[in-house]
Design a protein around this motif. Structure first.
Motif, mmCIF file in Angstrom:
data_model
loop_
_atom_site.group_PDB
_atom_site.id
_atom_site.type_symbol
_atom_site.label_atom_id
_atom_site.label_comp_id
_atom_site.label_asym_id
_atom_site.label_seq_id
_atom_site.Cartn_x
_atom_site.Cartn_y
_atom_site.Cartn_z
ATOM 1 N N ARG A 129 0.168 -1.840 5.030
ATOM 2 C CA ARG A 129 -0.202 -0.480 4.965
ATOM 3 C C ARG A 129 1.068 0.315 5.512
ATOM 4 O O ARG A 129 1.546 0.341 6.488
ATOM 5 C CB ARG A 129 -1.179 -0.048 5.876
ATOM 6 C CG ARG A 129 -2.622 -0.537 5.265
ATOM 7 C CD ARG A 129 -3.755 -0.576 6.041
ATOM 8 N NE ARG A 129 -3.979 0.844 6.665
ATOM 9 C CZ ARG A 129 -4.733 1.721 5.909
ATOM 10 N NH1 ARG A 129 -5.256 1.593 4.712
ATOM 11 N NH2 ARG A 129 -5.081 3.024 6.562
ATOM 12 N N VAL A 130 1.748 1.132 4.385
ATOM 13 C CA VAL A 130 3.030 2.020 4.731
ATOM 14 C C VAL A 130 2.558 3.444 4.695
ATOM 15 O O VAL A 130 2.034 3.905 3.528
ATOM 16 C CB VAL A 130 4.343 1.493 3.758
ATOM 17 C CG1 VAL A 130 5.278 2.383 3.973
ATOM 18 C CG2 VAL A 130 4.377 0.053 3.989
ATOM 19 N N ALA A 190 8.503 0.760 -1.842
ATOM 20 C CA ALA A 190 7.122 0.089 -1.047
ATOM 21 C C ALA A 190 6.351 -0.310 -2.283
ATOM 22 O O ALA A 190 5.726 -1.560 -1.699
ATOM 23 C CB ALA A 190 6.654 1.258 -0.145
ATOM 24 N N LYS A 191 6.158 0.189 -2.983
ATOM 25 C CA LYS A 191 5.164 -0.438 -4.105
ATOM 26 C C LYS A 191 5.797 -1.640 -4.750
ATOM 27 O O LYS A 191 5.110 -2.606 -5.031
ATOM 28 C CB LYS A 191 4.681 0.592 -5.027
ATOM 29 C CG LYS A 191 4.012 1.898 -4.572
ATOM 30 C CD LYS A 191 2.704 1.280 -3.897
ATOM 31 C CE LYS A 191 1.736 0.739 -5.005
ATOM 32 N NZ LYS A 191 0.499 0.328 -4.461
ATOM 33 N N ALA A 192 7.086 -1.498 -4.994
ATOM 34 C CA ALA A 192 7.870 -2.885 -5.464
ATOM 35 C C ALA A 192 7.652 -4.015 -4.395
ATOM 36 O O ALA A 192 7.658 -5.268 -4.990
ATOM 37 C CB ALA A 192 9.159 -2.514 -5.807
ATOM 38 N N ARG A 193 7.339 -3.670 -3.208
ATOM 39 C CA ARG A 193 7.451 -4.848 -2.247
ATOM 40 C C ARG A 193 5.863 -5.231 -2.049
ATOM 41 O O ARG A 193 5.553 -6.190 -1.393
ATOM 42 C CB ARG A 193 7.745 -4.421 -1.014
ATOM 43 C CG ARG A 193 9.166 -3.915 -0.839
ATOM 44 C CD ARG A 193 10.287 -5.154 -0.949
ATOM 45 N NE ARG A 193 10.111 -5.725 0.443
ATOM 46 C CZ ARG A 193 11.000 -6.660 0.945
ATOM 47 N NH1 ARG A 193 11.817 -7.194 0.121
ATOM 48 N NH2 ARG A 193 10.795 -7.372 2.099
ATOM 49 N N GLY A 194 5.042 -4.625 -3.046
ATOM 50 C CA GLY A 194 3.637 -4.758 -2.854
ATOM 51 C C GLY A 194 2.736 -4.087 -1.671
ATOM 52 O O GLY A 194 1.529 -4.504 -1.285
ATOM 53 N N ALA A 195 3.168 -3.088 -1.345
ATOM 54 C CA ALA A 195 2.421 -2.360 -0.181
ATOM 55 C C ALA A 195 1.576 -1.784 -0.530
ATOM 56 O O ALA A 195 1.310 -1.074 -1.840
ATOM 57 C CB ALA A 195 3.628 -1.625 0.735
ATOM 58 N N TYR A 196 0.572 -1.182 0.175
ATOM 59 C CA TYR A 196 -0.480 -0.168 0.263
ATOM 60 C C TYR A 196 0.082 1.025 0.733
ATOM 61 O O TYR A 196 0.610 0.991 2.016
ATOM 62 C CB TYR A 196 -1.828 -0.371 0.908
ATOM 63 C CG TYR A 196 -2.732 0.395 0.767
ATOM 64 C CD1 TYR A 196 -3.583 0.445 -0.233
ATOM 65 C CD2 TYR A 196 -3.049 1.533 1.770
ATOM 66 C CE1 TYR A 196 -4.851 1.682 -0.426
ATOM 67 C CE2 TYR A 196 -3.770 2.676 1.451
ATOM 68 C CZ TYR A 196 -4.748 2.585 0.788
ATOM 69 O OH TYR A 196 -5.802 3.806 0.621
ATOM 70 N N VAL A 197 0.270 2.200 -0.130
ATOM 71 C CA VAL A 197 1.179 3.247 0.304
ATOM 72 C C VAL A 197 0.247 4.584 0.542
ATOM 73 O O VAL A 197 -0.320 5.124 -0.222
ATOM 74 C CB VAL A 197 2.263 3.478 -0.718
ATOM 75 C CG1 VAL A 197 3.047 4.719 -0.408
ATOM 76 C CG2 VAL A 197 3.091 2.169 -0.723
ATOM 77 N N ILE A 198 0.382 5.335 1.660
ATOM 78 C CA ILE A 198 -0.189 6.610 2.145
ATOM 79 C C ILE A 198 0.970 7.588 2.051
ATOM 80 O O ILE A 198 2.024 7.050 2.761
ATOM 81 C CB ILE A 198 -0.819 6.607 3.452
ATOM 82 C CG1 ILE A 198 -1.704 5.240 3.467
ATOM 83 C CG2 ILE A 198 -1.598 7.686 3.898
ATOM 84 C CD1 ILE A 198 -2.126 4.803 4.950
ATOM 85 N N GLY A 199 0.908 8.486 1.589
ATOM 86 C CA GLY A 199 1.883 9.734 1.253
ATOM 87 C C GLY A 199 1.545 11.113 1.966
ATOM 88 O O GLY A 199 0.471 11.225 1.204
ATOM 89 N N THR A 200 2.165 11.486 2.853
ATOM 90 C CA THR A 200 1.856 13.091 2.888
ATOM 91 C C THR A 200 2.669 13.986 1.978
ATOM 92 O O THR A 200 3.659 13.906 1.878
ATOM 93 C CB THR A 200 1.963 13.231 4.396
ATOM 94 O OG1 THR A 200 3.591 13.111 4.635
ATOM 95 C CG2 THR A 200 1.271 12.534 5.365
ATOM 96 N N LEU A 218 3.710 8.305 -9.019
ATOM 97 C CA LEU A 218 4.731 7.241 -8.266
ATOM 98 C C LEU A 218 4.010 5.805 -7.858
ATOM 99 O O LEU A 218 4.814 5.048 -7.634
ATOM 100 C CB LEU A 218 5.089 7.986 -7.149
ATOM 101 C CG LEU A 218 6.228 9.176 -7.447
ATOM 102 C CD1 LEU A 218 6.450 9.735 -6.163
ATOM 103 C CD2 LEU A 218 7.445 8.991 -8.278
ATOM 104 N N GLY A 219 2.675 6.171 -7.569
ATOM 105 C CA GLY A 219 2.069 4.878 -7.219
ATOM 106 C C GLY A 219 1.424 5.044 -5.935
ATOM 107 O O GLY A 219 0.787 3.992 -5.297
ATOM 108 N N VAL A 220 1.458 6.065 -5.202
ATOM 109 C CA VAL A 220 0.902 6.395 -3.961
ATOM 110 C C VAL A 220 -0.650 6.103 -4.022
ATOM 111 O O VAL A 220 -1.400 6.714 -4.811
ATOM 112 C CB VAL A 220 1.048 7.891 -3.489
ATOM 113 C CG1 VAL A 220 0.165 7.996 -2.289
ATOM 114 C CG2 VAL A 220 2.468 7.938 -3.136
ATOM 115 N N ASP A 221 -1.271 5.379 -3.218
ATOM 116 C CA ASP A 221 -2.728 4.555 -3.099
ATOM 117 C C ASP A 221 -3.408 5.720 -2.451
ATOM 118 O O ASP A 221 -4.748 5.862 -2.787
ATOM 119 C CB ASP A 221 -2.616 3.400 -2.473
ATOM 120 C CG ASP A 221 -2.050 2.411 -2.875
ATOM 121 O OD1 ASP A 221 -2.465 1.996 -3.955
ATOM 122 O OD2 ASP A 221 -0.876 1.968 -2.448
#
Length: 310
Positions: A145-146, A163-173, A185-188
């Motif tokens: 979780r990033v 981060a998504k290319a690394r397979g992470a679950y991304v939280i973005g503010t 962009l891929g933010v989860d």
């Protein structure tokens, strides 16, 4: 050659187009004819207060994409005519907001053939910052979780993709109006920082990328899981938040981006694979650098601003 120089510190109006001598490459250096040069918040900060560069006159700009014009003694990586992109050594290797710039050959990589110079010129500093934070420093792994602050910004929107290319679950503010952009962009999990206290809404995070500083870095420590890591790209040299991290059982580190041939090659590979692309918030001819700075000063752009040259 033409360049955008400032002789005093101040607002965008201090930027002037001038004629200066074209540099010559020294040993291990290349001379690049600039086709596009990105702008970053560090450009307007240095314009206003001098930063690492102290007192003018100076020519700003660290991002560059262009064509090798000449090579210095001992250069083997490139030859005249090669298309390259890269970040000049930060902070003192500045000067890409001009028709030509010289820099260490190993600050550059070959420009991905799949993108134009405008796109390539927008990428280096922001992408290298994100790469060095998330990959070299945090070693983000699949499923982690990033949390990325200001995820729609220059560094942020590229950090999301890395981060998504690394397979992470991304939280973005970001503000609510930018949440659709974040999802593209891929933010989860987008978080509206204006309406929601991220420190209450988010928890059990493995890695935080702090692109804002101030109280964000302290509040972010509390969303990390035990042993989690916060990487701040706004180094202050102060020990207080690092000591607070230790007290909370997490880790904190400050990062200053470095010129990086291997990192640029890794970024070029992501671009060629279609996994990394800069969003261009605005493109300006070199002579309109002041207009680009005016837009950058608002702090409200999504993506990157770029200067272009024929």
């Amino acid at each position: 050659m033409r360049a955008i120089r400032q002789d005093v510190l101040g607002g965008p109006e201090v930027l002037q187009e001038v004629e200066i001598d074209r540099p010559a490459p020294g040993p291990s250096e290349v001379l690049v004819r600039v086709r596009a040069a990105g702008l970053n918040p560090t450009d307007w900060k240095h314009r206003a207060n001098g930063g690492f560069l102290k007192n003018p006159p100076f020519v700003l700009g660290w991002d560059v994409s262009g064509v090798v014009e000449a090579v210095g003694l001992g250069v083997t990586l490139f030859q005249p005519g090669d298309e390259v992109f890269g970040m000049l050594p930060y902070p003192y290797g500045v000067g890409s907001h001009a028709e030509y710039v010289k820099g260490p050959a190993r600050a550059f990589a070959r420009k991905p053939a799949s993108v134009d110079h405008e796109q390539a010129g927008a990428i280096p500093l922001a992408a290298l910052t994100a790469w060095q934070a998330l990959v070299d420093t945090a070693d983000v792994q699949p499923g982690q979780r990033v949390l990325i602050h200001a995820a729609a910004g220059g560094v942020g929107h590229l950090a999301v993709q890395i981060a998504k290319a690394r397979g992470a679950y991304v939280i973005g503010t970001a503000s609510a109006g930018k949440h659709d952009f974040l999802r593209e962009l891929g933010v989860d999990e987008p978080v509206d920082y204006r309406e929601t206290d991220f420190a209450e809404a988010v928890s059990d995070v493995d890695v935080v990328l702090d692109t804002i500083g101030d109280d964000y870095r302290f509040r972010s420590l509390r969303v990390l899981r035990p042993g989690g890591l916060l990487v701040s790209i706004l180094p202050s040299g102060a020990r207080d938040f690092i000591e607070e991290a230790e007290r909370l059982g997490v880790r904190a580190i400050e990062l200053l981006v470095e010129a990086d041939h291997a990192g640029m090659n890794a970024i070029a590979d992501l671009v060629e694979a279609g996994k990394l692309r800069a969003t261009i918030a605005g493109s300006f001819p070199l002579a309109e650098a002041a207009k680009a700075h005016e837009l950058g000063d608002t702090g409200r752009t999504a993506g990157k601003l770029v200067l272009t040259l024929p």
